[in-house]
Design a protein around this motif. Structure first.
Motif, mmCIF file in Angstrom:
data_model
loop_
_atom_site.group_PDB
_atom_site.id
_atom_site.type_symbol
_atom_site.label_atom_id
_atom_site.label_comp_id
_atom_site.label_asym_id
_atom_site.label_seq_id
_atom_site.Cartn_x
_atom_site.Cartn_y
_atom_site.Cartn_z
ATOM 1 N N PHE A 73 23.235 6.003 30.329
ATOM 2 C CA PHE A 73 24.156 6.988 29.774
ATOM 3 C C PHE A 73 23.428 7.641 28.607
ATOM 4 C CE2 PHE A 73 27.751 8.468 27.238
ATOM 5 C CZ PHE A 73 28.607 8.974 28.217
ATOM 6 N N VAL A 74 23.486 8.966 28.526
ATOM 7 C CA VAL A 74 22.769 9.664 27.452
ATOM 8 C C VAL A 74 23.287 9.162 26.105
ATOM 9 C CG1 VAL A 74 22.265 11.899 26.409
ATOM 10 C CG2 VAL A 74 22.336 11.681 28.892
ATOM 11 N N GLY A 75 22.405 8.591 25.322
ATOM 12 C CA GLY A 75 22.792 8.017 24.028
ATOM 13 C C GLY A 75 22.937 6.506 24.086
ATOM 14 N N GLY A 76 22.858 5.915 25.267
ATOM 15 C CA GLY A 76 22.912 4.462 25.416
ATOM 16 C C GLY A 76 24.323 3.895 25.483
ATOM 17 N N ASP A 77 24.409 2.570 25.376
ATOM 18 C CA ASP A 77 25.689 1.858 25.489
ATOM 19 C C ASP A 77 26.673 2.264 24.389
ATOM 20 O OD1 ASP A 77 24.812 0.521 27.724
ATOM 21 O OD2 ASP A 77 24.257 -1.311 26.650
ATOM 22 N N LYS A 78 26.156 2.487 23.205
ATOM 23 C CA LYS A 78 27.021 2.872 22.096
ATOM 24 C C LYS A 78 27.707 4.208 22.394
ATOM 25 C CE LYS A 78 26.924 3.239 17.073
ATOM 26 N NZ LYS A 78 26.086 3.161 15.864
ATOM 27 N N TYR A 83 32.340 7.448 24.350
ATOM 28 C CA TYR A 83 32.923 8.346 25.347
ATOM 29 C C TYR A 83 34.232 7.768 25.876
ATOM 30 C CZ TYR A 83 33.931 10.121 29.988
ATOM 31 O OH TYR A 83 34.588 10.601 31.100
ATOM 32 N N LEU A 84 34.221 6.481 26.221
ATOM 33 C CA LEU A 84 35.431 5.847 26.749
ATOM 34 C C LEU A 84 36.548 5.866 25.708
ATOM 35 C CD1 LEU A 84 33.969 2.759 28.676
ATOM 36 C CD2 LEU A 84 34.828 4.905 29.634
ATOM 37 N N ALA A 85 36.236 5.485 24.467
ATOM 38 C CA ALA A 85 37.257 5.428 23.409
ATOM 39 C C ALA A 85 37.878 6.804 23.177
ATOM 40 C CB ALA A 85 36.640 4.895 22.120
#
Length: 166
Positions: A73-78, A83-85
């Motif tokens: 995911f662009v930007g990594g797990d963080k 995005y989800l939040a």
């Protein structure tokens, strides 16, 4: 006459054995000495470049499970969690029933990093499965997976957790 037939059979057999021996010395199973002797007697042989295995062609229809370079995911797990939040809309039906849980969504990322073929593997229902699918379909493109330096399609599974304590 039987003696001459036996003699001819024996002579033919010896001829076959001699032919087989000379072919074995010049074929792929030749001994090292025979190959070395052939190399020494060959005048001005050009040096042979080392064999480098060619990378196998990658079919555009292939879907990899464990590529050399995993998609991200662009930007990594963080960034994925952010995005989800930011994008999650807790379904009213799940809130009323106090349903929470984890939805596993499987999808294929194409060579451009876009989601295709998304579906729920497991989840608690009550609208949470549909919301997880919506989130996956709306994700921005990922950095694609790579095999031999080429972007490829890859199968992914992501967990999306829902909790009523927000």
């Amino acid at each position: 006459m039987t003696h001459s037939l036996r003699f001819l059979s024996l002579l033919s057999l010896l001829g076959l054995l001699a032919t087989g021996q000379s072919r074995a010395q010049s074929g792929p199973y030749a001994s090292t000495q025979a190959r070395t002797a052939a190399l020494v007697t060959t005048p001005a042989a050009a040096p042979v470049p080392p064999m480098v295995p060619a990378a196998p062609a990658i079919s555009p229809d292939s879907v990899f499970i464990n590529p050399e370079v995993r998609p991200q995911f662009v930007g990594g797990d963080k960034a994925f969690k952010a995005y989800l939040a930011k994008s999650i809309r807790y379904p009213q039906q799940a809130l009323q029933r106090h349903v929470s849980g984890r939805v596993l969504v499987n999808f294929v990322l194409n060579a451009q990093g876009k989601v295709t073929d998304a579906h729920v593997i497991s989840g608690p229902g009550s609208g949470l499965n549909d919301e997880a699918l919506r989130l996956v379909w709306l994700m921005p493109p990922w950095e694609p997976a790579r095999v031999n330096g080429q972007p490829v399609r890859v199968a992914c599974t992501v967990p999306i957790s829902f909790t009523t304590e927000r």
